[in-house]
Write a protein that holds these residues in place. Structure first.
Motif, PDB file in Angstrom:
ATOM      1  N   HIS A  97       0.805  -1.220   0.000  1.00 45.44           N
ATOM      2  CA  HIS A  97       0.000   0.000   0.000  1.00 45.44           C
ATOM      3  C   HIS A  97       0.843   1.278   0.000  1.00 45.44           C
ATOM      4  CE1 HIS A  97      -3.492   2.468   0.673  1.00 45.44           C
ATOM      5  NE2 HIS A  97      -2.909   3.008   1.723  1.00 45.44           N
ATOM      6  N   GLN A  98       1.856   1.371   0.825  1.00 43.93           N
ATOM      7  CA  GLN A  98       2.595   2.621   0.992  1.00 43.93           C
ATOM      8  C   GLN A  98       3.291   3.106  -0.277  1.00 43.93           C
ATOM      9  OE1 GLN A  98       2.247   4.656   3.574  1.00 43.93           O
ATOM     10  NE2 GLN A  98       3.411   6.116   2.355  1.00 43.93           N
ATOM     11  N   PRO A  99       3.977   2.245  -1.022  1.00 43.24           N
ATOM     12  CA  PRO A  99       4.594   2.760  -2.265  1.00 43.24           C
ATOM     13  C   PRO A  99       3.565   3.335  -3.231  1.00 43.24           C
ATOM     14  CG  PRO A  99       5.498   0.615  -1.724  1.00 43.24           C
ATOM     15  CD  PRO A  99       4.357   0.861  -0.784  1.00 43.24           C
ATOM     16  N   LEU A 100       2.376   2.756  -3.244  1.00 42.24           N
ATOM     17  CA  LEU A 100       1.335   3.269  -4.130  1.00 42.24           C
ATOM     18  C   LEU A 100       0.828   4.627  -3.659  1.00 42.24           C
ATOM     19  CD1 LEU A 100      -0.666  -0.014  -4.803  1.00 42.24           C
ATOM     20  CD2 LEU A 100       1.039   1.082  -6.261  1.00 42.24           C
ATOM     21  N   VAL A 101       0.750   4.820  -2.360  1.00 43.58           N
ATOM     22  CA  VAL A 101       0.331   6.117  -1.822  1.00 43.58           C
ATOM     23  C   VAL A 101       1.368   7.184  -2.175  1.00 43.58           C
ATOM     24  CG1 VAL A 101      -0.079   7.422   0.318  1.00 43.58           C
ATOM     25  CG2 VAL A 101      -1.058   5.133   0.031  1.00 43.58           C
ATOM     26  N   ASP A 102       2.643   6.839  -2.039  1.00 45.33           N
ATOM     27  CA  ASP A 102       3.711   7.782  -2.384  1.00 45.33           C
ATOM     28  C   ASP A 102       3.647   8.162  -3.860  1.00 45.33           C
ATOM     29  OD1 ASP A 102       4.551   7.590   0.239  1.00 45.33           O
ATOM     30  OD2 ASP A 102       6.168   6.166  -0.205  1.00 45.33           O
ATOM     31  N   LEU A 103       3.391   7.182  -4.719  1.00 49.68           N
ATOM     32  CA  LEU A 103       3.276   7.470  -6.155  1.00 49.68           C
ATOM     33  C   LEU A 103       2.055   8.328  -6.444  1.00 49.68           C
ATOM     34  CD1 LEU A 103       4.250   4.108  -7.877  1.00 49.68           C
ATOM     35  CD2 LEU A 103       5.580   6.212  -7.766  1.00 49.68           C
ATOM     36  N   GLN A 104       0.966   8.071  -5.730  1.00 46.01           N
ATOM     37  CA  GLN A 104      -0.253   8.845  -5.944  1.00 46.01           C
ATOM     38  C   GLN A 104      -0.013  10.322  -5.628  1.00 46.01           C
ATOM     39  OE1 GLN A 104      -3.643   7.634  -3.647  1.00 46.01           O
ATOM     40  NE2 GLN A 104      -5.016   9.032  -4.690  1.00 46.01           N
ATOM     41  N   VAL A 105       0.745  10.587  -4.581  1.00 42.94           N
ATOM     42  CA  VAL A 105       1.068  11.975  -4.225  1.00 42.94           C
ATOM     43  C   VAL A 105       1.851  12.636  -5.364  1.00 42.94           C
ATOM     44  CG1 VAL A 105       2.441  13.407  -2.648  1.00 42.94           C
ATOM     45  CG2 VAL A 105       0.985  11.585  -1.738  1.00 42.94           C
ATOM     46  N   LYS A 106       2.806  11.922  -5.945  1.00 44.83           N
ATOM     47  CA  LYS A 106       3.593  12.484  -7.042  1.00 44.83           C
ATOM     48  C   LYS A 106       2.746  12.673  -8.299  1.00 44.83           C
ATOM     49  CE  LYS A 106       8.107  11.058  -5.474  1.00 44.83           C
ATOM     50  NZ  LYS A 106       9.391  10.486  -5.803  1.00 44.83           N
ATOM     51  N   VAL A 107       1.859  11.737  -8.569  1.00 40.75           N
ATOM     52  CA  VAL A 107       0.975  11.864  -9.727  1.00 40.75           C
ATOM     53  C   VAL A 107       0.087  13.094  -9.566  1.00 40.75           C
ATOM     54  CG1 VAL A 107      -0.996  10.806 -10.895  1.00 40.75           C
ATOM     55  CG2 VAL A 107       1.006   9.427 -10.371  1.00 40.75           C
ATOM     56  N   GLN A 108      -0.457  13.291  -8.366  1.00 37.34           N
ATOM     57  CA  GLN A 108      -1.310  14.451  -8.125  1.00 37.34           C
ATOM     58  C   GLN A 108      -0.516  15.760  -8.244  1.00 37.34           C
ATOM     59  OE1 GLN A 108      -2.884  13.320  -4.305  1.00 37.34           O
ATOM     60  NE2 GLN A 108      -4.709  12.410  -5.207  1.00 37.34           N
ATOM     61  N   ARG A 109       0.717  15.754  -7.751  1.00 34.47           N
ATOM     62  CA  ARG A 109       1.574  16.937  -7.855  1.00 34.47           C
ATOM     63  C   ARG A 109       1.830  17.274  -9.320  1.00 34.47           C
ATOM     64  NH1 ARG A 109       7.460  15.517  -6.575  1.00 34.47           N
ATOM     65  NH2 ARG A 109       7.114  14.546  -8.596  1.00 34.47           N
ATOM     66  N   ASN A 110       2.146  16.254 -10.107  1.00 28.60           N
ATOM     67  CA  ASN A 110       2.407  16.480 -11.532  1.00 28.60           C
ATOM     68  C   ASN A 110       1.148  16.913 -12.264  1.00 28.60           C
ATOM     69  OD1 ASN A 110       5.006  15.770 -10.969  1.00 28.60           O
ATOM     70  ND2 ASN A 110       5.060  13.968 -12.276  1.00 28.60           N
ATOM     71  N   GLN A 111      -0.003  16.406 -11.841  1.00 28.93           N
ATOM     72  CA  GLN A 111      -1.263  16.795 -12.482  1.00 28.93           C
ATOM     73  C   GLN A 111      -1.526  18.279 -12.289  1.00 28.93           C
ATOM     74  OE1 GLN A 111      -3.223  14.796 -14.511  1.00 28.93           O
ATOM     75  NE2 GLN A 111      -4.061  16.800 -15.000  1.00 28.93           N
ATOM     76  N   VAL A 112      -1.219  18.796 -11.101  1.00 29.81           N
ATOM     77  CA  VAL A 112      -1.369  20.237 -10.849  1.00 29.81           C
ATOM     78  C   VAL A 112      -0.464  21.024 -11.795  1.00 29.81           C
ATOM     79  CG1 VAL A 112      -0.944  22.072  -9.148  1.00 29.81           C
ATOM     80  CG2 VAL A 112      -2.124  19.979  -8.459  1.00 29.81           C
ATOM     81  N   LEU A 113       0.787  20.560 -11.953  1.00 26.41           N
ATOM     82  CA  LEU A 113       1.712  21.238 -12.867  1.00 26.41           C
ATOM     83  C   LEU A 113       1.219  21.167 -14.311  1.00 26.41           C
ATOM     84  CD1 LEU A 113       5.127  20.056 -11.374  1.00 26.41           C
ATOM     85  CD2 LEU A 113       4.123  22.346 -11.233  1.00 26.41           C
ATOM     86  N   LEU A 114       0.693  20.008 -14.715  1.00 25.77           N
ATOM     87  CA  LEU A 114       0.151  19.872 -16.075  1.00 25.77           C
ATOM     88  C   LEU A 114      -1.023  20.824 -16.289  1.00 25.77           C
ATOM     89  CD1 LEU A 114       0.222  16.025 -16.692  1.00 25.77           C
ATOM     90  CD2 LEU A 114       1.227  17.752 -18.162  1.00 25.77           C
ATOM     91  N   ASP A 115      -1.910  20.909 -15.306  1.00 19.59           N
ATOM     92  CA  ASP A 115      -3.061  21.809 -15.412  1.00 19.59           C
ATOM     93  C   ASP A 115      -2.600  23.257 -15.550  1.00 19.59           C
ATOM     94  OD1 ASP A 115      -4.757  19.634 -15.198  1.00 19.59           O
ATOM     95  OD2 ASP A 115      -5.200  19.965 -13.075  1.00 19.59           O
ATOM     96  N   GLN A 116      -1.583  23.640 -14.783  1.00 20.27           N
ATOM     97  CA  GLN A 116      -1.066  24.999 -14.869  1.00 20.27           C
ATOM     98  C   GLN A 116      -0.410  25.264 -16.226  1.00 20.27           C
ATOM     99  OE1 GLN A 116       1.424  25.091 -11.385  1.00 20.27           O
ATOM    100  NE2 GLN A 116      -0.267  25.684 -10.054  1.00 20.27           N
ATOM    101  N   ALA A 117       0.307  24.274 -16.747  1.00 22.79           N
ATOM    102  CA  ALA A 117       0.926  24.429 -18.065  1.00 22.79           C
ATOM    103  C   ALA A 117      -0.143  24.597 -19.140  1.00 22.79           C
ATOM    104  CB  ALA A 117       1.813  23.222 -18.371  1.00 22.79           C
ATOM    105  N   LEU A 118      -1.198  23.799 -19.056  1.00 25.37           N
ATOM    106  CA  LEU A 118      -2.288  23.923 -20.029  1.00 25.37           C
ATOM    107  C   LEU A 118      -2.973  25.280 -19.926  1.00 25.37           C
ATOM    108  CD1 LEU A 118      -3.883  20.369 -19.874  1.00 25.37           C
ATOM    109  CD2 LEU A 118      -2.688  21.405 -21.794  1.00 25.37           C
ATOM    110  N   GLU A 119      -3.164  25.775 -18.724  1.00 25.73           N
ATOM    111  CA  GLU A 119      -3.786  27.087 -18.561  1.00 25.73           C
ATOM    112  C   GLU A 119      -2.888  28.175 -19.138  1.00 25.73           C
ATOM    113  OE1 GLU A 119      -6.418  29.930 -18.134  1.00 25.73           O
ATOM    114  OE2 GLU A 119      -6.844  27.799 -17.859  1.00 25.73           O
TER     115      GLU A 119
END
Length: 119
Positions: free
Chosen positions: A54-76
């Motif tokens: 479970h824990q490695p997946l939670v850590d990856l999820q945090v990074k995916v969400q962080r990158n998604q915010v950056l992607l959204d900002q780049a698109l904007e």
């Protein structure tokens, strides 16, 4: 899939997410596109795993969400530039003014592409 294979996929995905973040921060859209195929492949491998810690997946999820915010900002940012360029094109092709009643009027500027030189 063995625990070692699971860890290899997690590590590869973690490295890829860091590379994606770096590309997003410098605005390297070509690199982001190149990373996408590898990212999809790793996510497919991860979803095929029978055992998952479970824990490695939670850590990856945090990074995916962080990158998604950056992607959204780049698109904007791209959308903002696009809107600005469209406004500049409108300014070159027409003139907006107001009449004596305060109503907006648009005057189209015809550009025939020729330049007249006078002495």
């Amino acid at each position: 899939m063995t625990n070692e294979e699971f860890e290899d996929v997690i590590d590869a995905l973690d490295d890829l997410l860091e590379a994606e973040r770096s590309a997003l921060l410098v605005g390297d859209l070509d690199e982001i596109g190149r990373l996408l195929e590898r990212k999809e492949s790793l996510i497919e491998q991860l979803s095929a795993l029978e055992q998952a810690e479970h824990q490695p997946l939670v850590d990856l999820q945090v990074k995916v969400q962080r990158n998604q915010v950056l992607l959204d900002q780049a698109l904007e940012g791209i959308r903002t530039v696009s809107r600005r360029l469209a406004a500049l094109r409108r300014v070159r092709s027409s003139l907006e003014t107001y009449d004596e009643k305060g109503e907006r009027r648009t005057i189209d500027v015809a550009s025939d592409g020729s330049v007249e030189k006078r002495a």
